[in-house]
Scaffold this motif. Structure first.
Motif, PDB file in Angstrom:
ATOM      1  N   UNK A   1       0.847  -1.185   0.000  1.00  0.00           N
ATOM      2  CA  UNK A   1       0.000   0.000   0.000  1.00  0.00           C
ATOM      3  C   UNK A   1       0.882   1.235   0.000  1.00  0.00           C
ATOM      4  N   UNK A   2       0.290   2.375   0.313  1.00  0.00           N
ATOM      5  CA  UNK A   2       1.056   3.624   0.341  1.00  0.00           C
ATOM      6  C   UNK A   2       2.034   3.577   1.507  1.00  0.00           C
TER       7      UNK A   2
ATOM      8  N   UNK B   1       0.792   3.203   5.427  1.00  0.00           N
ATOM      9  CA  UNK B   1      -0.392   3.923   5.891  1.00  0.00           C
ATOM     10  C   UNK B   1      -1.587   2.973   5.994  1.00  0.00           C
ATOM     11  N   UNK B   2      -2.227   2.643   4.902  1.00  0.00           N
ATOM     12  CA  UNK B   2      -3.345   1.707   4.902  1.00  0.00           C
ATOM     13  C   UNK B   2      -3.002   0.559   3.952  1.00  0.00           C
TER      14      UNK B   2
ATOM     15  N   UNK C   1       2.090  16.208  13.986  1.00  0.00           N
ATOM     16  CA  UNK C   1       3.139  16.055  14.993  1.00  0.00           C
ATOM     17  C   UNK C   1       4.297  15.178  14.524  1.00  0.00           C
ATOM     18  N   UNK C   2       4.302  14.776  13.261  1.00  0.00           N
ATOM     19  CA  UNK C   2       5.403  13.973  12.733  1.00  0.00           C
ATOM     20  C   UNK C   2       5.629  14.325  11.264  1.00  0.00           C
ATOM     21  N   UNK C   3       6.754  13.889  10.742  1.00  0.00           N
ATOM     22  CA  UNK C   3       7.127  14.216   9.362  1.00  0.00           C
ATOM     23  C   UNK C   3       6.387  13.394   8.305  1.00  0.00           C
ATOM     24  N   UNK C   4       5.681  12.335   8.731  1.00  0.00           N
ATOM     25  CA  UNK C   4       4.956  11.499   7.782  1.00  0.00           C
ATOM     26  C   UNK C   4       3.620  12.116   7.382  1.00  0.00           C
ATOM     27  N   UNK C   5       3.044  12.951   8.247  1.00  0.00           N
ATOM     28  CA  UNK C   5       1.742  13.527   7.977  1.00  0.00           C
ATOM     29  C   UNK C   5       0.604  12.556   8.234  1.00  0.00           C
ATOM     30  N   UNK C   6       0.890  11.480   8.933  1.00  0.00           N
ATOM     31  CA  UNK C   6      -0.105  10.474   9.273  1.00  0.00           C
ATOM     32  C   UNK C   6      -0.220  10.397  10.779  1.00  0.00           C
ATOM     33  N   UNK C   7      -1.287   9.759  11.278  1.00  0.00           N
ATOM     34  CA  UNK C   7      -1.422   9.573  12.720  1.00  0.00           C
ATOM     35  C   UNK C   7      -1.917   8.156  13.004  1.00  0.00           C
ATOM     36  N   UNK C   8      -1.784   7.735  14.251  1.00  0.00           N
ATOM     37  CA  UNK C   8      -2.237   6.416  14.675  1.00  0.00           C
ATOM     38  C   UNK C   8      -1.146   5.366  14.580  1.00  0.00           C
ATOM     39  N   UNK C   9      -1.538   4.126  14.840  1.00  0.00           N
ATOM     40  CA  UNK C   9      -0.619   2.995  14.719  1.00  0.00           C
ATOM     41  C   UNK C   9      -0.505   2.573  13.260  1.00  0.00           C
ATOM     42  N   UNK C  10       0.713   2.403  12.793  1.00  0.00           N
ATOM     43  CA  UNK C  10       0.968   2.007  11.407  1.00  0.00           C
ATOM     44  C   UNK C  10       1.921   0.819  11.387  1.00  0.00           C
ATOM     45  N   UNK C  11       1.793  -0.015  10.383  1.00  0.00           N
ATOM     46  CA  UNK C  11       2.707  -1.130  10.207  1.00  0.00           C
ATOM     47  C   UNK C  11       4.031  -0.628   9.634  1.00  0.00           C
ATOM     48  N   UNK C  12       5.114  -1.299   9.999  1.00  0.00           N
ATOM     49  CA  UNK C  12       6.427  -1.063   9.406  1.00  0.00           C
ATOM     50  C   UNK C  12       6.736  -2.302   8.579  1.00  0.00           C
TER      51      UNK C  12
ATOM     52  N   UNK D   1      13.415   8.431   5.976  1.00  0.00           N
ATOM     53  CA  UNK D   1      13.335   9.602   5.102  1.00  0.00           C
ATOM     54  C   UNK D   1      11.876   9.861   4.743  1.00  0.00           C
ATOM     55  N   UNK D   2      11.072  10.368   5.697  1.00  0.00           N
ATOM     56  CA  UNK D   2       9.669  10.647   5.399  1.00  0.00           C
ATOM     57  C   UNK D   2       9.535  11.538   4.162  1.00  0.00           C
ATOM     58  N   UNK D   3       8.530  11.246   3.360  1.00  0.00           N
ATOM     59  CA  UNK D   3       8.320  11.983   2.115  1.00  0.00           C
ATOM     60  C   UNK D   3       8.797  11.215   0.903  1.00  0.00           C
ATOM     61  N   UNK D   4       9.660  10.211   1.110  1.00  0.00           N
ATOM     62  CA  UNK D   4      10.083   9.325   0.025  1.00  0.00           C
ATOM     63  C   UNK D   4       9.176   8.112   0.028  1.00  0.00           C
ATOM     64  N   UNK D   5       8.380   7.971  -1.030  1.00  0.00           N
ATOM     65  CA  UNK D   5       7.388   6.901  -1.091  1.00  0.00           C
ATOM     66  C   UNK D   5       7.926   5.683  -1.825  1.00  0.00           C
ATOM     67  N   UNK D   6       7.442   4.527  -1.425  1.00  0.00           N
ATOM     68  CA  UNK D   6       7.759   3.260  -2.080  1.00  0.00           C
ATOM     69  C   UNK D   6       6.836   3.127  -3.280  1.00  0.00           C
TER      70      UNK D   6
END
Length: 68
Positions: A7-8, A61-62, A39-50, A14-19
């Motif tokens: 997904x996205x 993200x999703x 509050x972070x450089x990703x522009x996302x919130x909540x729990x996310x998978x790595x 390096x937040x801002x560099x997309x796969x």
């Protein structure tokens, strides 16, 4: 058990560099980005998978597709 997802996703170090495109990556952990997307450089919130893809870690993200 191994979980794979796609997904996205942005590079963890390096937040801002997309796969791109969205290949399956192995889920290796989770990250808490807080309750405010400003509050972070990703522009996302909540729990996310790595996910790990070819030795690089990305914040997902999703998930658009998953495989166990």
């Amino acid at each position: 058990m191994r979980i794979y997802a796609s997904g996205e996703a942005q590079r963890l170090n390096a937040p801002g560099e997309f796969l791109s495109p969205n290949p399956l990556g192995r889920v290796v952990g989770v990250i808490d980005l807080g309750s405010n997307n400003g509050s972070n450089d990703f522009g996302w919130c909540g729990l996310k998978a790595v996910i790990d893809f070819e030795g690089e870690e990305f914040v997902l993200d999703f998930p658009e597709f998953t495989r166990i």
